[in-house]
Enzyme design. Structure first.
Site, PDB file in Angstrom:
ATOM      1  N   SER A  20       0.923  -0.857  -0.345  1.00 55.70           N
ATOM      2  CA  SER A  20       0.262  -0.037  -0.207  1.00 55.70           C
ATOM      3  C   SER A  20       0.938   1.400  -0.270  1.00 55.70           C
ATOM      4  CB  SER A  20      -1.122  -0.332   1.339  1.00 55.70           C
ATOM      5  OG  SER A  20       0.269  -0.292   2.136  1.00 55.70           O
ATOM      6  N   ASP A  50      -0.391   6.188  11.965  1.00 51.28           N
ATOM      7  CA  ASP A  50      -0.641   4.621  12.111  1.00 51.28           C
ATOM      8  C   ASP A  50       0.948   3.861  12.186  1.00 51.28           C
ATOM      9  OD1 ASP A  50      -0.099   4.082   9.726  1.00 51.28           O
ATOM     10  OD2 ASP A  50      -1.449   2.795   9.846  1.00 51.28           O
ATOM     11  N   HIS A  94       1.778   4.308   7.412  1.00 48.51           N
ATOM     12  CA  HIS A  94       1.551   4.526   5.853  1.00 48.51           C
ATOM     13  C   HIS A  94       1.965   5.888   6.250  1.00 48.51           C
ATOM     14  CE1 HIS A  94      -1.258   1.353   6.467  1.00 48.51           C
ATOM     15  NE2 HIS A  94      -1.178   1.258   4.967  1.00 48.51           N
TER      16      HIS A  94
END
Length: 218
Positions: free
Chosen positions: A19, A194, A197
């Protein structure tokens, strides 16, 4: 090695991972014609294209959110066939570690250090045969405390990346040291919600580290 100052284009660079690379890109693959996503791949395209427009360097974002090294290994050959890159980068590993913590009752979802090394070695050895250049980017965490269990595991997987790169002739990039340096001034929440990311500032940091490795003229 991909050297932007001496490189002759046109050529394609596949940038793959999870991601952190995906970052909302277009599927099945993304390049300058659709949507490279909102992260470091887009920044790389902007900086390279505005500085070296005549080289026509096409970046293709093949990152997929949630992927581990196991997933990338399973799709590696298909991605190469579909994209036909001359160079590639791989940033993978934080999910391999993260699944150990966030899905702790499903241990099969995590990727052990041993399997992680096997997956990386498969990819790097194949890249050495089929590509002009390949770079392994070690996973990182936006955490200053090296004793934190998540951070300690990420550092372990980073050492595996360095070892595999040395064995296979791949380039190696450690961005964690750049992150640790900026965390001397900023709290991790200024870079990531977090610890995994990156926000836009952190994506710029990642892009800058890659460009420096590619001998970009700042």
């Amino acid at each position: 090695m991909l050297d932007l100052k001496t490189l002759k284009g046109p050529l394609t660079v596949m940038i793959t991972g999870d991601s952190v690379t995906d970052c909302g890109r277009t599927y099945p693959y993304a390049d300058y014609t659709n949507n490279l996503g909102g992260g470091y791949v887009s920044i790389l395209h902007e900086q390279i294209t505005c500085t070296y427009p005549e080289k026509k360097i096409r970046l293709v974002n093949a990152g997929i959110s949630g992927n581990t090294s196991r997933d990338v290994r399973n799709r590696w050959e298909k991605d190469l066939e579909n994209i036909s890159p001359s160079y590639a980068t791989l940033l993978i590993g934080v999910n391999d570690v993260w699944r150990r913590f966030d899905t702790y009752m499903s241990p099969e979802r995590a990727v052990s250090p041993g399997e992680y090394e096997e997956n990386l070695r498969f990819i790097a050895e194949d890249a050495a045969k089929r590509l002009k250049g390949f770079m392994i980017i070690a996973p990182f965490l936006f955490e200053a405390n090296d004793s934190d269990p998540f951070k300690a595991a990420v550092l372990e997987y980073g050492r595996i990346c360095k070892h595999v790169a040395a064995d296979t002739g791949a380039e190696f990039l450690d961005i964690q040291k750049d992150i640790d340096n900026i965390l001397k001034t900023l709290n991790n929440t200024a870079l990531s919600p977090d610890r995994v990311h990156p926000n836009r500032v952190a994506h710029a940091l990642i892009a800058k580290a890659i460009l420096r490795k590619w001998n970009y003229e700042f």
